[in-house]
Design a protein around this motif. Structure first.
Motif, PDB file in Angstrom:
ATOM      1  N   PHE A 192       0.517 -16.329   0.256  1.00 17.81           N
ATOM      2  CA  PHE A 192      -0.479 -16.421   1.333  1.00 17.81           C
ATOM      3  C   PHE A 192      -0.278 -15.336   2.383  1.00 17.81           C
ATOM      4  O   PHE A 192      -1.259 -14.797   2.928  1.00 17.81           O
ATOM      5  N   ILE A 193       0.965 -14.997   2.673  1.00 15.24           N
ATOM      6  CA  ILE A 193       1.251 -13.987   3.701  1.00 15.24           C
ATOM      7  C   ILE A 193       0.722 -12.613   3.286  1.00 15.24           C
ATOM      8  O   ILE A 193       0.400 -11.782   4.147  1.00 15.24           O
ATOM      9  N   TRP A 202       3.609 -19.750   0.279  1.00 20.15           N
ATOM     10  CA  TRP A 202       3.471 -19.049   1.555  1.00 20.15           C
ATOM     11  C   TRP A 202       3.757 -17.559   1.408  1.00 20.15           C
ATOM     12  O   TRP A 202       3.199 -16.734   2.149  1.00 20.15           O
TER      13      TRP A 202
END
Length: 282
Positions: free
Chosen positions: A119-120, A116
């Motif tokens: 992904f951010i 994540w």
């Protein structure tokens, strides 16, 4: 089953031909403009048939460059763009597929957080973090170099996400069978995952190559030496010539030459590209 109706076939082909003409006509006008001298292009009437300055114009820009606009030879700029596009495409795919492999197949604390976090970064494109990226690049002495052109753009959260989603569709029985046969992680990755990912890598390569080829803002910031100018930078410098009219015949010739590598990549990898976009299961 599609019904065989002659009028429907005629209309379909007519729409395709009209669409093709709309797409091809500007390219044809650019080619015609690249075969005339500057006076013909500034006369106010755009001809639709090729002129007699084809070889002179293309030789001038490809070998000699356009010194009045501060643009080096197009051949050199195309080499720089090719190096940048290839390095970005190959580097993004290599790093992303390894990252996705580690996130999916290795059980370690914080792997979900790691994914994540990657992904951010989709919400922070290079244009947003341009200043800190430039500071790091300058601090490492990478200005006016191929490393400075490519390394800050190599990481890709999008490609990592796509490879992760693809790896998650591969049955766990396949990795268990490989483990029973004595295959280690690297052998499983090299002999099983890489062949299965061939179409995905081809599709991403086309997209990422064009992304790297069309880069403008980052090369403009990180390069001041003409020997590292890219083709997109060269076109912009030719258009914004101070105290004179742009030489549109030369600009159009440069634009057409700049189109050739991306078009060739799409043409030669079209089958794998389309297959990589439409395949959801292996």
């Amino acid at each position: 089953m599609v019904e065989n109706r002659p009028w429907l076939t005629f209309i379909s082909h007519l729409v395709l031909i009209i669409g093709l003409a709309i797409v091809v006509f500007p390219v044809w006008v650019a080619f015609v403009a690249s075969t005339y001298d500057p006076k013909s292009m500034l006369s106010g009437v755009v001809p639709l048939t090729p002129g007699d300055q084809f070889f002179q114009n293309y030789y001038q820009i490809f070998v000699e460059g356009l010194s009045s606009a501060g643009a080096p030879p197009v051949g050199l700029m195309m080499v720089n763009s090719m190096v940048m596009a290839m390095a970005i495409a190959i580097g993004k795919i290599a790093i992303s597929i390894i990252s996705a492999f580690a996130i999916v197949y290795f059980k370690f604390p914080g792997r979900v957080l790691a994914f994540w976090t990657i992904f951010i970064t989709l919400m922070l494109p290079v244009e947003v973090r341009i200043l800190p990226t430039f500071e790091v690049t300058a601090g490492l002495g990478l200005l006016n170099s191929y490393s400075g052109l490519t390394l800050p753009l190599i990481a890709s959260a999008t490609a990592t996400f796509l490879f992760r989603q693809f790896f998650m569709t591969i049955p766990e029985e396949l990795s268990e069978a490989a483990r029973i046969d004595g295959a280690g992680p690297l052998k499983f990755f090299r002999d099983i995952l890489l062949p299965l990912s061939r179409t995905n890598m081809a599709g991403l390569f086309v997209i990422l190559f064009i992304y790297g080829w069309n880069q403008y803002l980052w090369p403009l910031i990180v390069t001041t030496d003409e020997s590292y100018y890219t083709i997109v930078m060269g076109i912009q410098r030719m258009v914004t010539v101070p105290d004179s009219e742009p030489l549109w015949h030369v600009i159009m010739a440069t634009v057409l030459l700049a189109m050739i590598p991306p078009v060739l990549v799409v043409v030669f990898m079209q089958r794998l590209f389309i297959k990589g976009l439409v395949e959801t299961e292996k």
